[in-house]
Write an enzyme that holds these catalytic residues in place. Structure first.
Site, short mmCIF file in Angstrom:
data_model
loop_
_atom_site.label_atom_id
_atom_site.label_comp_id
_atom_site.label_asym_id
_atom_site.label_seq_id
_atom_site.Cartn_x
_atom_site.Cartn_y
_atom_site.Cartn_z
N LEU A 89 1.03 -4.87 6.03
CA LEU A 89 0.35 -4.23 7.16
C LEU A 89 -0.05 -2.79 6.83
O LEU A 89 -0.95 -2.24 7.46
CB LEU A 89 1.25 -4.24 8.41
CG LEU A 89 1.50 -5.63 9.02
CD1 LEU A 89 2.51 -5.54 10.15
CD2 LEU A 89 0.19 -6.26 9.52
N HIS A 130 10.26 -7.79 -0.01
CA HIS A 130 9.15 -6.88 0.29
C HIS A 130 9.58 -5.81 1.31
O HIS A 130 9.36 -4.61 1.09
CB HIS A 130 7.98 -7.71 0.83
CG HIS A 130 6.78 -6.95 1.29
ND1 HIS A 130 5.51 -7.19 0.78
CD2 HIS A 130 6.62 -5.98 2.23
CE1 HIS A 130 4.64 -6.38 1.38
NE2 HIS A 130 5.29 -5.64 2.28
ZN ZN Z 1 4.74 -4.19 3.61
#
Ligand code: ZN
Length: 150
Positions: A89, A130
């Site tokens: 994002l 992540h």
């Molecule tokens: Zn990320």
């Protein structure tokens, strides 16, 4: 609850290390709520606190199996290797291939302060790695395998 502004790519806060959460108070639980709302609003599968400008070790993930909240997460076990096409994002409009473990297990605290273990394969393993890396100032783009090497 409130949707928070997602910091993108060149924002230097994304490169800083987050601090351990020492006390799970209302400020922290509100932040977790806001992070989940922000993630769902942006149609992402994971969000880490630095992405909304807060350098605390907090992560939310939902790969389609329900909301996972992680406080002070640490990856404690991984297995296998697989190349996954990843996006973030904080890096809008892009994706790239990253070598990731097929399985990952994370130790963390839940919002009650209880120790929990969350494990997953494939997309959940990738999300666990992540998002935890965001807390160390690492973005997936640091690890992308260039197309011509595939
Ligand atoms: Zn990320």
């Amino acid at each position: 609850m409130a949707i928070r502004k997602i910091r993108v790519k060149d924002d230097e806060i994304l490169r800083k290390k987050s601090k351990d959460v020492k006390e799970i108070n209302e400020k922290i639980t509100t932040l977790l709520d806001d992070m989940a709302e922000t993630m769902y609003d942006a149609e992402g599968v994971g969000l880490a606190a630095p992405q909304v400008g807060v350098l605390k070790k907090l992560v939310v993930i939902d790969v389609g199996d329900g909301l996972i909240e992680l406080i002070n997460p640490v990856v404690v076990e991984t297995r296998g290797e697989k190349i996954f096409n990843e996006a973030c994002l904080s890096v809008p409009g892009e994706s790239g291939n990253v070598l990731r473990p097929e399985y990952a297990k994370v130790e963390a605290l839940n919002r009650k302060g209880e120790k929990i273990f969350v494990e997953g394969e494939n997309v959940l393993a990738v999300a666990l790695c992540h998002e935890t890396e965001h807390l160390d100032g690492i973005l997936y783009i640091d690890k992308v395998i260039p197309d011509d090497e595939n």
